[in-house]
Design a protein around this motif. Structure first.
Motif, PDB file in Angstrom:
ATOM      1  N   ASN A  20     -21.768 -16.214   5.777  1.00  0.00           N
ATOM      2  CA  ASN A  20     -22.912 -16.865   6.417  1.00  0.00           C
ATOM      3  C   ASN A  20     -23.309 -18.135   5.682  1.00  0.00           C
ATOM      4  O   ASN A  20     -23.586 -19.171   6.293  1.00  0.00           O
ATOM      5  CB  ASN A  20     -24.102 -15.902   6.472  1.00  0.00           C
ATOM      6  CG  ASN A  20     -23.920 -14.817   7.515  1.00  0.00           C
ATOM      7  OD1 ASN A  20     -23.179 -14.990   8.474  1.00  0.00           O
ATOM      8  ND2 ASN A  20     -24.587 -13.696   7.318  1.00  0.00           N
ATOM      9  N   LEU A  21     -23.342 -18.062   4.348  1.00  0.00           N
ATOM     10  CA  LEU A  21     -23.734 -19.226   3.561  1.00  0.00           C
ATOM     11  C   LEU A  21     -22.665 -20.321   3.620  1.00  0.00           C
ATOM     12  O   LEU A  21     -22.976 -21.504   3.514  1.00  0.00           O
ATOM     13  CB  LEU A  21     -23.989 -18.807   2.111  1.00  0.00           C
ATOM     14  CG  LEU A  21     -25.198 -17.883   1.904  1.00  0.00           C
ATOM     15  CD1 LEU A  21     -25.238 -17.380   0.471  1.00  0.00           C
ATOM     16  CD2 LEU A  21     -26.493 -18.591   2.252  1.00  0.00           C
ATOM     17  N   LEU A  22     -21.407 -19.929   3.791  1.00  0.00           N
ATOM     18  CA  LEU A  22     -20.331 -20.907   3.896  1.00  0.00           C
ATOM     19  C   LEU A  22     -20.300 -21.548   5.269  1.00  0.00           C
ATOM     20  O   LEU A  22     -20.042 -22.754   5.407  1.00  0.00           O
ATOM     21  CB  LEU A  22     -18.987 -20.232   3.601  1.00  0.00           C
ATOM     22  CG  LEU A  22     -17.742 -21.114   3.663  1.00  0.00           C
ATOM     23  CD1 LEU A  22     -17.832 -22.247   2.646  1.00  0.00           C
ATOM     24  CD2 LEU A  22     -16.493 -20.279   3.428  1.00  0.00           C
ATOM     25  N   LEU A  23     -20.587 -20.764   6.300  1.00  0.00           N
ATOM     26  CA  LEU A  23     -20.543 -21.298   7.659  1.00  0.00           C
ATOM     27  C   LEU A  23     -21.669 -22.298   7.924  1.00  0.00           C
ATOM     28  O   LEU A  23     -21.496 -23.219   8.717  1.00  0.00           O
ATOM     29  CB  LEU A  23     -20.625 -20.149   8.671  1.00  0.00           C
ATOM     30  CG  LEU A  23     -19.362 -19.304   8.839  1.00  0.00           C
ATOM     31  CD1 LEU A  23     -19.626 -18.152   9.790  1.00  0.00           C
ATOM     32  CD2 LEU A  23     -18.212 -20.158   9.347  1.00  0.00           C
ATOM     33  N   THR A  24     -22.800 -22.120   7.244  1.00  0.00           N
ATOM     34  CA  THR A  24     -23.933 -23.018   7.485  1.00  0.00           C
ATOM     35  C   THR A  24     -23.578 -24.476   7.221  1.00  0.00           C
ATOM     36  O   THR A  24     -23.794 -25.337   8.088  1.00  0.00           O
ATOM     37  CB  THR A  24     -25.148 -22.588   6.652  1.00  0.00           C
ATOM     38  OG1 THR A  24     -25.549 -21.272   7.045  1.00  0.00           O
ATOM     39  CG2 THR A  24     -26.311 -23.551   6.839  1.00  0.00           C
ATOM     40  N   PRO A  25     -23.036 -24.839   6.031  1.00  0.00           N
ATOM     41  CA  PRO A  25     -22.679 -26.249   5.833  1.00  0.00           C
ATOM     42  C   PRO A  25     -21.578 -26.736   6.761  1.00  0.00           C
ATOM     43  O   PRO A  25     -21.568 -27.910   7.155  1.00  0.00           O
ATOM     44  CB  PRO A  25     -22.244 -26.309   4.358  1.00  0.00           C
ATOM     45  CG  PRO A  25     -21.935 -24.916   3.971  1.00  0.00           C
ATOM     46  CD  PRO A  25     -22.822 -24.043   4.801  1.00  0.00           C
ATOM     47  N   VAL A  26     -20.653 -25.864   7.137  1.00  0.00           N
ATOM     48  CA  VAL A  26     -19.590 -26.271   8.067  1.00  0.00           C
ATOM     49  C   VAL A  26     -20.179 -26.594   9.437  1.00  0.00           C
ATOM     50  O   VAL A  26     -19.815 -27.605  10.063  1.00  0.00           O
ATOM     51  CB  VAL A  26     -18.521 -25.166   8.174  1.00  0.00           C
ATOM     52  CG1 VAL A  26     -17.551 -25.476   9.311  1.00  0.00           C
ATOM     53  CG2 VAL A  26     -17.760 -25.029   6.860  1.00  0.00           C
ATOM     54  N   VAL A  27     -21.103 -25.750   9.909  1.00  0.00           N
ATOM     55  CA  VAL A  27     -21.748 -26.000  11.199  1.00  0.00           C
ATOM     56  C   VAL A  27     -22.565 -27.289  11.145  1.00  0.00           C
ATOM     57  O   VAL A  27     -22.543 -28.101  12.081  1.00  0.00           O
ATOM     58  CB  VAL A  27     -22.637 -24.801  11.590  1.00  0.00           C
ATOM     59  CG1 VAL A  27     -23.498 -25.153  12.805  1.00  0.00           C
ATOM     60  CG2 VAL A  27     -21.783 -23.581  11.891  1.00  0.00           C
ATOM     61  N   VAL A  28     -23.289 -27.504  10.041  1.00  0.00           N
ATOM     62  CA  VAL A  28     -24.070 -28.734   9.894  1.00  0.00           C
ATOM     63  C   VAL A  28     -23.145 -29.955   9.883  1.00  0.00           C
ATOM     64  O   VAL A  28     -23.441 -30.985  10.502  1.00  0.00           O
ATOM     65  CB  VAL A  28     -24.921 -28.684   8.608  1.00  0.00           C
ATOM     66  CG1 VAL A  28     -25.584 -30.036   8.342  1.00  0.00           C
ATOM     67  CG2 VAL A  28     -25.981 -27.599   8.715  1.00  0.00           C
ATOM     68  N   LEU A  29     -22.002 -29.833   9.198  1.00  0.00           N
ATOM     69  CA  LEU A  29     -21.033 -30.925   9.163  1.00  0.00           C
ATOM     70  C   LEU A  29     -20.555 -31.267  10.576  1.00  0.00           C
ATOM     71  O   LEU A  29     -20.540 -32.437  10.982  1.00  0.00           O
ATOM     72  CB  LEU A  29     -19.849 -30.533   8.276  1.00  0.00           C
ATOM     73  CG  LEU A  29     -18.683 -31.520   8.199  1.00  0.00           C
ATOM     74  CD1 LEU A  29     -19.133 -32.828   7.552  1.00  0.00           C
ATOM     75  CD2 LEU A  29     -17.513 -30.908   7.419  1.00  0.00           C
ATOM     76  N   LEU A  30     -20.174 -30.256  11.340  1.00  0.00           N
ATOM     77  CA  LEU A  30     -19.701 -30.479  12.703  1.00  0.00           C
ATOM     78  C   LEU A  30     -20.806 -31.063  13.581  1.00  0.00           C
ATOM     79  O   LEU A  30     -20.559 -31.962  14.400  1.00  0.00           O
ATOM     80  CB  LEU A  30     -19.193 -29.167  13.301  1.00  0.00           C
ATOM     81  CG  LEU A  30     -17.906 -28.599  12.691  1.00  0.00           C
ATOM     82  CD1 LEU A  30     -17.606 -27.230  13.288  1.00  0.00           C
ATOM     83  CD2 LEU A  30     -16.739 -29.543  12.902  1.00  0.00           C
ATOM     84  N   LEU A  31     -22.015 -30.551  13.420  1.00  0.00           N
ATOM     85  CA  LEU A  31     -23.133 -31.026  14.226  1.00  0.00           C
ATOM     86  C   LEU A  31     -23.389 -32.513  14.000  1.00  0.00           C
ATOM     87  O   LEU A  31     -23.493 -33.290  14.955  1.00  0.00           O
ATOM     88  CB  LEU A  31     -24.385 -30.209  13.901  1.00  0.00           C
ATOM     89  CG  LEU A  31     -25.691 -30.657  14.563  1.00  0.00           C
ATOM     90  CD1 LEU A  31     -25.625 -30.440  16.071  1.00  0.00           C
ATOM     91  CD2 LEU A  31     -26.874 -29.891  13.971  1.00  0.00           C
ATOM     92  N   PHE A  32     -23.476 -32.902  12.726  1.00  0.00           N
ATOM     93  CA  PHE A  32     -23.824 -34.286  12.442  1.00  0.00           C
ATOM     94  C   PHE A  32     -22.669 -35.251  12.722  1.00  0.00           C
ATOM     95  O   PHE A  32     -22.905 -36.405  13.071  1.00  0.00           O
ATOM     96  CB  PHE A  32     -24.295 -34.419  10.989  1.00  0.00           C
ATOM     97  CG  PHE A  32     -25.756 -34.142  10.814  1.00  0.00           C
ATOM     98  CD1 PHE A  32     -26.677 -35.170  10.788  1.00  0.00           C
ATOM     99  CD2 PHE A  32     -26.216 -32.849  10.701  1.00  0.00           C
ATOM    100  CE1 PHE A  32     -28.031 -34.924  10.645  1.00  0.00           C
ATOM    101  CE2 PHE A  32     -27.569 -32.574  10.552  1.00  0.00           C
ATOM    102  CZ  PHE A  32     -28.480 -33.616  10.528  1.00  0.00           C
TER     103      PHE A  32
END
Length: 262
Positions: A31-43
């Motif tokens: 969960n903690l690893l997916l958060t920055p990946v999702v933010v990266l994709l979003l931005f």
């Protein structure tokens, strides 16, 4: 065996325990690893064109991707430290720490195992996020010495933030409280130069964003990987890292060594 060798042996045992725990219960780490990946994709894919136009005057989102990745790496550091806080608090509330206190083991080894294990997990998470960024177009042009300096700085800063996370876990009444209390470790990267330059921020907010711990580390990593590193940022980044290690280490050790009934 000497007291030092016993402490090293016990710390290694605790490190092995924490790494096994992370492997057997990977949901929090994922969960903690997916958060920055999702933010990266979003931005990158939602806001990338607009943000790149604001930074460079071009709608080529690769320019913003290059700017964004160092901030995402530091968000990963904060997220892993938040997981450390939850893990330490879980050990405290489930009684395993009380059991360790009754055993003939080095007391500092319990904390050292958590800290070293968390730093190892942080570095692995950073490598995975960086590999993902490269896969979607991030192209750093650092030489081997600059890569080594960036890795050393990220490791040093991770150590400091993890010690703070350990302290948060020790003072929290339950894992949910540790997650809430440690939330600034995830929020501070959002209030830094991770997503936009501090020069574009309002004056009342710019001062905080510029001098809080994450910004000089982000700027230093950005400069090392992409060119143009500032000596001032490096000094601030190293200073914040050492300060966090000292404060977090002393706080955590003092709290851990308190009478459990106190």
């Amino acid at each position: 065996m000497t007291s030092l060798s016993l402490a090293v042996r016990d710390s290694s045992t605790m490190l092995h325990r924490n790494l096994l725990h992370a492997r057997r219960y990977p949901s929090l780490t994922l969960n903690l690893l997916l958060t920055p990946v999702v933010v990266l994709l979003l931005f990158v894919y939602v806001f990338g064109d607009v943000m790149s136009a604001g930074l460079t005057g071009s709608t080529d989102r690769s320019a913003y991707l290059a700017y964004l990745v160092p901030g995402i790496l530091l968000m990963t550091v904060g997220g892993t430290a938040l997981g450390t806080a939850v893990s330490v608090c879980s050990d405290m509330t489930e009684g395993i720490i009380a059991r360790f206190r009754t055993m003939a083991i080095s007391r500092p080894s319990v904390l050292v195992g958590h800290v070293v294990g968390s730093v190892v997990q942080t570095l692995l998470a950073l490598a995975l996020v960086l590999a993902f960024a490269v896969a979607i177009g991030f192209r750093p042009h650092a030489n081997p010495a600059e890569w080594l300096a960036a890795a050393a700085l990220l490791t040093l800063f991770s150590l400091g933030v993890v010690w703070i996370g350990v302290g948060v876990g020790l003072v929290s009444p339950n894992p949910e409280g540790a997650s809430n209390t440690g939330l600034p470790l995830m929020v501070l990267p959002l209030l830094s130069s991770a997503f936009v330059p501090v020069d574009s921020m309002p004056g009342w907010f710019r001062w905080f964003a510029e001098y809080q711990p994450f910004t000089p580390v982000i700027e230093s990593v950005r400069g090392l990987l992409l060119g143009g590193v500032s000596g001032r940022d490096l000094w601030f980044a190293a200073g914040w890292s050492v300060l966090l290690i000292a404060v977090g280490g002393l706080w955590s050790t003092a709290r851990f060594n308190r009478d459990p009934q106190g």
